[in-house]
Motif scaffolding. Structure first.
Motif, PDB file in Angstrom:
ATOM      1  N   PHE A 103      25.287  75.341  62.624  1.00 27.53           N
ATOM      2  CA  PHE A 103      25.902  76.129  61.557  1.00 27.53           C
ATOM      3  C   PHE A 103      27.431  75.615  61.593  1.00 27.53           C
ATOM      4  CE2 PHE A 103      27.205  79.339  64.255  1.00 27.53           C
ATOM      5  CZ  PHE A 103      28.262  79.652  63.950  1.00 27.53           C
ATOM      6  N   GLU A 104      26.937  75.333  59.922  1.00 26.58           N
ATOM      7  CA  GLU A 104      28.539  74.763  60.166  1.00 26.58           C
ATOM      8  C   GLU A 104      29.875  75.652  57.792  1.00 26.58           C
ATOM      9  OE1 GLU A 104      32.751  73.277  59.281  1.00 26.58           O
ATOM     10  OE2 GLU A 104      31.484  72.897  60.830  1.00 26.58           O
ATOM     11  N   GLY A 105      30.800  76.323  58.811  1.00 29.84           N
ATOM     12  CA  GLY A 105      31.488  77.276  57.599  1.00 29.84           C
ATOM     13  C   GLY A 105      31.181  78.372  58.543  1.00 29.84           C
ATOM     14  N   LEU A 106      31.091  79.638  57.210  1.00 34.76           N
ATOM     15  CA  LEU A 106      31.086  80.655  57.528  1.00 34.76           C
ATOM     16  C   LEU A 106      30.064  81.595  56.845  1.00 34.76           C
ATOM     17  CD1 LEU A 106      34.919  82.347  55.874  1.00 34.76           C
ATOM     18  CD2 LEU A 106      33.962  81.570  58.502  1.00 34.76           C
ATOM     19  N   LEU A 107      29.332  81.572  57.607  1.00 36.28           N
ATOM     20  CA  LEU A 107      27.697  82.395  57.112  1.00 36.28           C
ATOM     21  C   LEU A 107      27.390  83.978  57.060  1.00 36.28           C
ATOM     22  CD1 LEU A 107      26.240  78.987  57.743  1.00 36.28           C
ATOM     23  CD2 LEU A 107      26.426  79.573  55.624  1.00 36.28           C
ATOM     24  N   GLY A 118      26.231  82.768  52.139  1.00 35.64           N
ATOM     25  CA  GLY A 118      27.354  82.004  51.975  1.00 35.64           C
ATOM     26  C   GLY A 118      28.659  82.329  52.633  1.00 35.64           C
ATOM     27  N   HIS A 119      29.295  82.155  52.627  1.00 37.53           N
ATOM     28  CA  HIS A 119      30.756  83.204  52.755  1.00 37.53           C
ATOM     29  C   HIS A 119      31.574  82.245  52.420  1.00 37.53           C
ATOM     30  CE1 HIS A 119      30.848  87.585  53.051  1.00 37.53           C
ATOM     31  NE2 HIS A 119      32.705  87.177  53.602  1.00 37.53           N
ATOM     32  N   SER A 120      31.775  81.490  52.271  1.00 35.64           N
ATOM     33  CA  SER A 120      32.609  80.035  52.552  1.00 35.64           C
ATOM     34  C   SER A 120      32.409  78.730  51.135  1.00 35.64           C
ATOM     35  CB  SER A 120      32.411  79.191  53.948  1.00 35.64           C
ATOM     36  OG  SER A 120      31.512  78.441  54.185  1.00 35.64           O
ATOM     37  N   PHE A 242      29.641  80.082  47.766  1.00 33.60           N
ATOM     38  CA  PHE A 242      30.083  81.259  48.300  1.00 33.60           C
ATOM     39  C   PHE A 242      29.316  82.575  47.099  1.00 33.60           C
ATOM     40  CE2 PHE A 242      33.121  84.900  47.352  1.00 33.60           C
ATOM     41  CZ  PHE A 242      33.562  85.080  48.100  1.00 33.60           C
ATOM     42  N   LYS A 243      28.477  83.496  48.244  1.00 33.45           N
ATOM     43  CA  LYS A 243      28.455  84.406  47.324  1.00 33.45           C
ATOM     44  C   LYS A 243      26.489  83.212  46.762  1.00 33.45           C
ATOM     45  CE  LYS A 243      31.515  85.981  44.541  1.00 33.45           C
ATOM     46  NZ  LYS A 243      32.012  86.270  42.928  1.00 33.45           N
ATOM     47  N   GLU A 244      26.022  82.443  47.230  1.00 36.11           N
ATOM     48  CA  GLU A 244      24.966  82.081  46.979  1.00 36.11           C
ATOM     49  C   GLU A 244      24.168  82.285  48.141  1.00 36.11           C
ATOM     50  OE1 GLU A 244      23.940  81.495  44.466  1.00 36.11           O
ATOM     51  OE2 GLU A 244      26.691  80.907  43.275  1.00 36.11           O
ATOM     52  N   SER A 245      22.642  82.644  47.916  1.00 32.65           N
ATOM     53  CA  SER A 245      21.493  83.507  49.074  1.00 32.65           C
ATOM     54  C   SER A 245      20.584  83.500  48.611  1.00 32.65           C
ATOM     55  CB  SER A 245      21.835  85.067  48.779  1.00 32.65           C
ATOM     56  OG  SER A 245      21.277  85.186  48.179  1.00 32.65           O
ATOM     57  N   LEU A 686      28.321  84.224  60.902  1.00 34.05           N
ATOM     58  CA  LEU A 686      28.450  83.712  61.600  1.00 34.05           C
ATOM     59  C   LEU A 686      29.937  82.920  61.132  1.00 34.05           C
ATOM     60  CD1 LEU A 686      24.845  82.036  61.145  1.00 34.05           C
ATOM     61  CD2 LEU A 686      26.091  83.536  63.434  1.00 34.05           C
ATOM     62  N   SER A 687      30.579  82.420  62.070  1.00 30.55           N
ATOM     63  CA  SER A 687      32.096  81.334  61.970  1.00 30.55           C
ATOM     64  C   SER A 687      31.909  80.233  62.440  1.00 30.55           C
ATOM     65  CB  SER A 687      33.402  82.120  62.044  1.00 30.55           C
ATOM     66  OG  SER A 687      34.035  81.915  61.699  1.00 30.55           O
TER      67      SER A 687
END
Length: 1308
Positions: A103-107, A118-120, A242-245, A686-687
């Motif tokens: 993974f890549e980014g904040l999830l 998505g958290h980033s 961000f926020k999508e799921s 996840l970060s």
């Protein structure tokens, strides 16, 4: 455990599967021949054929197990081959998202590793399994419709916060948000997706193609000739904002839309599937075949009326089946594929759910013959599959799929034991059961079948966005009338279908709110209450934590269904208890807010924090409500007092987790609302950063422990809520002002309180959001009308323009057809008449609750703020969101409700018991909006006189130490329509521009209130202290606002004159325009005061009249000089016409000043006019040319200088004939001639004064006062003005004890 059908008790240990030797040819159950026939009929071979009787092995219960083992193992050979790893795939057999390194980014990833949020900016994640050969498929359940790229990538793809799947060479993606496909470059592809859709991702590595399907419909091949060969293997992958799921299905559940020839990434459990289907077949045989003991034969019977009647033969047969069937029913895939399909097939015969008792019998069987943990897991998986199927079913015209799944949900929940287990452990803890009450809105109306349902579209034609009301409401043409009626019939057809779904949803809630099912523990309603409160707490306490918040669109539907169910039970109780109130008179009694029986979490009360109120009002609680506060509880439980031990224990527990799987919410009880559509466990955070960028929030569990001191929601019983034997339950502590009359069942009061809280949390916001579709229809309708007019005016020779216009017309028509159908859906599901009545009912509940709370005096402070917010917001929603489809005026008791709400606003906007600045501001704004509309203003005029006078007194309080702009605006609205040239809706120079929104309060037609003006005049005249303090504060604020405005336009002018290109900050422009608007409205309030009570300025027997008049004259002259000077600063900035300064113009400020001058100099008695004239002329700033400017008389020098520019138009009131009457212009003429004459006389009689004799403060008037004790001197006007705000000497700072008249000695 008891079988519901038979009344005969069976214990799990009362049957045996052993092989006791037969004692005789007769089994003791049925004779052996009949038993043998029965067992052979039930347990048929795989092909369904039975061997001839001569070749059949004799079956008894002793050898049945061996026979069953052999039957179930018949196809093992073929199963073994299928269980081998399919060629072309690498990785674990159970496919999940790679939360360790892929993974890549904040999830945020769900605990089942299949849902992700998505958290980033643009996080990416891939699966654990890849494919290099063959045809493969996986499904993605879209939970939010935002920016996402879904597809395939290789191990070599490197993603970051800007580039995701499809942005690198060996990755391929479909993006339904932008309707494009991505592989480094991008092109149009597919259709737009919506929340609730399912995307199938297909890869064919034999042909080298990638394709996608949306809800089972192929979107075509997206990519061909993809890179293949050694080392090239493709992983399922996604990148999301961000926020999508989304939630993935790699094959752990049956694919919703399988594609022939394509294999899911995860193999289905084939062996278990075969077993489960065989066992289900045997179970169906048992239900289908009955033993007729008297005739000694087997008979077939109707399965729908089958009952488990305690026949030992049948029971032991079923026990053998369930011995094998039970463990299989704990597996997700089998529950969805076998059990759910079977149960749905039972209901497919139609009829009411009650007409299918077989499902109840089967659930009885499961509880009887399965271990508890097996039943629990099976029910959990069944409900999870139902919820997923309901949410991700496409909308079809008859909503048949949604109805199908809701009917089965009802059938399961009708079973008391299952319902209580699901309520206690699943519906709110593991599932997001609120989804069951949501009806999703179709984004693509064609697929939803709305074209067939609503074949004719229609939209209103007489739309106007002008500030004035539409005067061109044309008669409908016959064709339009036919279209409208056809459209309305289509809407009615749609409404009937949606009402079926809504009725089923209400049925579910009625089952959950059942309080009569006390068999085997607490009634369902009390379990529901505790879970519902916890649900509210999570949504109220985690406004920043998106994973816990329930989406507002779900909340809207849940609210309406809950209101329907609540009112059903409320009125049911009224029917049994005539003394109780009906739901039409419902309210929440005030004792709920302070007796600690209902938890309001950390929500703000009207009087501040609960801990503070308990300390300050403990005596009132004891005296009025007989509620004693435990001294231990007064050790205030505030956020600062949280136990450090609990915090450290939490952080220690969290630090033990691996950093890559850090749970964002510790022991959160709920899943991410946005990700996995049904799952409800904790999320992994996840970060890719070395240290997590987010600190874990305090777990909810800790907060609950703290709140236990006042209330433990989880541990309340029916008795705690309803009360019994003298215990009043929730109604403990009734104040003397509250009538001693039964309202309804206490539990329903708590549900009602929760409904009000839900509306406040997110429902109102969502109602406002959905109005956007209606606005879009209006915009497109205007654009279409405009285009059609252009087509009619287009010259025939301009074929090119004509063709372009026709294209535009076609685009607008298609868009309107689509939007009008979508609007029909939204009007039925959100803005229907029934939904409007629900919101209106809620408004009335809040009004009654506030009225009852207000009577309790100081205890009113305990009421949560959201009751007042909901009262204001629900009225706003009824007025602004539900029209024009439904009119608020048609609601029963509308006028009375309007008046009662007006009384609440008038009383509480300045209520000292309310301390929160936000809620006070909201009340003030609501009152300001209320007085802008004729209907609501009349309601204010109908409230009791005492309350009206009190309201006006509060509005006239001095403008210091409080937010005064809104109160000033209210006074202006009460005056608008009466002032000089003040009958406009929009300013003359803005008429040709398009207003932002014609429904804004500021753009309403003037509707002055003479009644409230009269109250204001009486108050100013009668209260000698009120008038000076109020007017002094108005003059101070005017001085400040106008000075600020002048300072800002100087800066704007300087910026505009610079040679280099620069931009003025839009915020500065906005502040500048606001200062100008404030100056105009303050001048209008002064005009209002001068008109209604001129004696305050002109009756010099009043101590402060002369001073107020001098200050007023000084400010008026200052404003006139600044605005009327030729080619001055004001002129130049107005002519720049900067965006943001549209309201800044000569007209509004000059007519306001003119109105005050006309009142003082023309419309008053002779003595008053003389005094006003003398004071105005005595002011050193007075310039006659400023008055001449009003009528367009420019100075001769200015005219000479401006001679070349003949097109330069001078301002003149005479050009605004539509806005200023001839009578008003005549008064201005009269005033000008009067001032011209008086100024000449004054100039002739004025004696020169030496500089030493002038006031050292203003240098305008001779010295006339001496201060005690310091003997400094000034004119009276300056020292009086200074003493209104400060008691220190202007020069030496000594405290002034008195002021004496000063006359210069003659000798000097």
């Amino acid at each position: 455990m008891t079988s519901r059908g038979a009344g005969t008790a069976f214990s799990k240990k009362s049957y045996r599967l052993g092989t006791e030797p037969e004692k005789s040819k007769v089994t003791g159950i049925v004779n052996s021949r009949l038993l043998n026939d029965y067992l052979h009929r039930v347990f048929t071979n795989a092909d369904g054929n039975q061997p001839a009787a001569a070749y059949r092995k004799h079956l008894t219960f002793q050898n049945l197990q061996e026979h069953l083992d052999r039957l179930l193992a018949e196809e093992n050979g073929s199963e073994d081959s299928q269980d081998q790893v399919a060629e072309g795939r690498l990785g674990p057999s159970t496919v999940v998202l790679d939360h360790t390194s892929g993974f890549e980014g904040l999830l945020l990833v769900d605990d089942d590793l299949l849902g992700v949020i998505g958290h980033s900016n643009f996080g990416s994640i891939r699966a654990t399994t890849c494919v290099y050969k063959g045809k493969w498929i996986y499904e993605v359940l879209i939970s939010s419709q935002g920016l996402m790229q879904i597809g395939w990538c290789t191990l070599n793809c490197r993603f970051n916060q800007e580039e995701g799947v499809g942005d690198t060479p060996d990755s391929y993606a479909y993006d339904g948000n932008r309707v494009r496909k991505w592989n480094v470059s991008t092109t149009n592809y597919g259709k737009s997706w919506a929340a609730g859709d399912i995307v199938s991702c297909l890869i064919d590595l034999d042909e080298g193609t990638i394709g996608f399907c949306l809800n089972g419909i192929s979107l075509g091949t997206a990519f061909d000739n993809i890179t293949r060969g050694t080392g090239m293997a493709y992983f399922p992958a996604i990148s999301l904002s961000f926020k999508e799921s989304v939630a993935f299905n790699f094959g752990s559940r049956p694919l919703r839309y399988p594609v022939e020839g394509y294999h899911p990434l995860q193999d289905p459990p084939v062996a278990d599937l075969v077993k489960a289907r065989k066992l289900l077949g045997y179970l169906k045989n048992v239900i289908h075949i009955a033993i007729d003991v008297t005739e000694g034969k087997l008979v077939e019977k109707d399965t729908s009326v089958w009952r488990l009647q305690g026949e030992p033969t049948v029971l032991i047969t079923l026990a053998h089946i369930f011995n094998y069937f039970s463990p299989l029913m704990c597996k997700v895939y089998l529950v969805e594929d076998v059990l759910m399909t079977f149960l749905l097939s039972i209901l497919e015969r139609g009829g009411a759910v009650e007409a299918h008792p077989l499902i109840q019998q089967l659930l009885d069987l499961m509880w009887l013959l399965m271990e508890d943990y097996e039943v629990h897991e099976c029910l959990k998986q069944l409900l999870m599959s139902l919820l997923r199927a309901y949410r991700f079913s496409p909308i079809i015209p008859d909503l048949g799929l949604q109805i199908h799944y809701l009917r089965l949900t009802i059938a399961v929940l009708k079973h008391e034991k299952s319902r209580k287990y699901l309520l206690s452990n699943v519906l709110f803890d593991v599932l997001r059961s609120v989804v069951f009450f949501y009806i999703k809105s179709p984004l693509r109306v064609e697929e939803a079948g709305l074209q067939e349902l609503i074949p004719t579209t229609w939209w209103p034609n007489c739309v106007t966005k002008e500030g004035k009301e539409s005067t061109e409401v044309k008669e409908e043409s016959a064709e339009e009338r036919l279209r409208r009626r056809a459209y309305e019939r289509g809407c009615q057809r749609l409404k009937k279908r949606i009402e079926v779904v809504e009725g089923l949803q209400v049925q579910i809630l009625k089952l959950l709110l059942n309080n009569k099912d006390r068999g085997g523990g607490e009634a369902s309603r009390y379990i529901f209450l505790n879970k519902f409160r916890k649900f509210l707490q999570e949504n109220a306490s985690n406004r920043g934590n998106l994973t816990v918040l329930c989406p507002p669109e779900y909340m809207v539907c849940f609210l309406h269904r809950l209101i329907a169910a609540l009112r059903f039970f409320w009125d049911g109780h009224k029917a049994k208890t005539p003394a109780a109130l009906s739901s039409e008179e419902a309210y929440v009694p005030p004792q709920l807010f302070y007796n600690g029986k209902v938890d309001y979490f950390d929500l703000q009360r009207l009087g501040g924090l609960l801990s503070h109120l308990k300390k300050t009002l403990k005596d009132d609680l004891a005296a009025k409500a007989n509620v004693l506060i435990d001294p231990a509880e007064l050790q205030a439980v505030t956020m600062d007092d949280l136990d450090e031990d609990e915090e450290s224990a939490t952080s220690a527990a969290q630090s033990q987790r691996p950093s890559a799987s850090l749970a964002i919410g510790g022991a959160l009880a709920r899943p991410g609302w946005l990700s996995s559509p049904t799952l409800g466990r904790a999320n992994r955070f996840l970060s890719t950063a070395a240290v997590s960028l987010m600190n874990p929030r305090r777990p909810l569990g800790t907060l609950e422990k703290i709140k236990v001191r006042t209330l433990s929601v989880e541990q309340r019983t029916e008795e705690d809520i309803e009360g019994s034997h003298g215990n009043e339950g929730l109604l403990l502590g009734r104040p003397p002002e509250e009538p001693d009359q039964p309202i309804t069942e206490n539990s329903l009061l708590e549900v009602l309180d929760g409904i009000v809280m839900m509306y406040n949390l997110s429902v109102h916001q969502q109602l406002g959001k959905m109005v956007g579709v209606s606005d879009d229809v209006n915009e497109y309708a205007m654009a279409l009308k405009d285009t059609e007019e252009k087509i009619s005016r287009c010259p025939k020779r301009r074929r090119d323009i004509h063709e372009e216009l026709l294209k535009s017309q076609k685009v607008f028509s298609e868009k309107l057809n689509h939007l009008s159908r979508r609007l029909a859906w939204i009007n039925v599901t959100i803005y229907s008449k029934e939904k409007m009545q629900d919101v209106y009912w809620l408004l009335r509940v809040c009004i009654r609750t506030i009225e009852h709370g207000d009577r309790t005096g100081s205890l009113f402070a305990f009421m949560p703020e959201f009751y007042l917010s909901v009262a204001m917001n629900s009225y706003s929603a009824l007025k602004n969101y539900f029209s024009p489809v439904n009119s608020m005026e048609d609601l029963p008791g509308y006028e009375e409700t309007l008046m009662r709400l007006a009384a609440i606003l008038a009383k509480h906007f300045a209520d000292s018991r309310i301390v929160g600045t936000d809620i006070r501001d909201s009340l003030m704004q609501a009152l300001a909006s209320y007085v802008c509309y004729p209907h609501s203003l009349r309601a204010v005029e109908r409230i009791p006189e005492e309350q009206r006078i009190s309201m006006m007194k509060n509005l006239l309080a001095p403008y210091e130490q409080r937010p005064w702009a809104q109160t000033n605006w209210i006074l202006v609205r009460l005056w608008r329509g009466c002032g000089f040239g003040y009958r406009y809706t929009r300013l003359p120079h803005l008429l040709k521009t398009k207003p932002e929104d014609a429904s804004l309060p500021s753009l309403q037609k003037p509707c002055p209130s003479t009644l409230l003006q009269r109250h204001m005049a009486d108050l100013l005249r009668s209260d000698r202290d009120l008038a000076p303090s109020f007017l002094n504060s108005v003059l101070n604020q005017l001085n400040w606002a106008f000075s600020e405005f002048i300072g800002m336009i100087q800066e704007i002018q300087q910026a505009a004159e610079r040679l280099e290109r620069n931009f003025v900050d839009s915020r500065q422009l906005k502040v500048c325009a606001t200062c100008f608007d404030l100056s105009v409205s303050l001048l209008r309030v002064l005009e209002m005061t001068v008109t209604l009570a001129p004696e305050i300025f002109l009756d010099w027997n009043r101590p402060s009249s002369e001073l107020l008049l001098r200050r007023l004259a000084q400010l008026l002259n200052q404003v006139l000089n600044r605005v009327t000077a030729e080619r001055n600063l004001f002129d130049r900035v107005v002519n720049l016409r900067l965006p943001g300064l549209e309201s800044v113009d000569h007209y509004p400020i000059l007519v306001a000043v003119t109105g005050i001058l006309v009142q003082l100099l023309v419309d008053t008695d002779v003595q008053g006019a003389e005094r006003a004239t003398a004071v105005l002329l005595a002011d050193p700033c007075f310039q006659l040319r400023s008055i001449q400017y009003l009528l367009g008389h420019a100075e001769p020098s200015a005219l000479a200088a401006a001679a070349p520019a003949t097109d330069k138009r001078h301002f003149s009131l005479q050009t605004y004939t539509e806005y200023i009457s001839a009578e008003e212009l005549a008064k201005v003429d009269k005033m000008l001639s009067h001032l011209s004459e008086e100024s000449k006389q004054a100039a002739a009689t004025t004696l020169p004064t030496s500089e030493e004799d002038l006031c050292p403060i203003c240098y305008a008037h001779p010295i006339s006062a001496i201060f005690r004790p310091c003997s400094h001197k000034s004119c009276k006007a300056c020292i009086n003005q200074h003493l209104m705000n400060n008691k220190d000497c202007f020069f030496c700072k000594a405290t002034i004890t008195g002021v004496d008249d000063f006359t210069k000695p003659a000798s000097s």
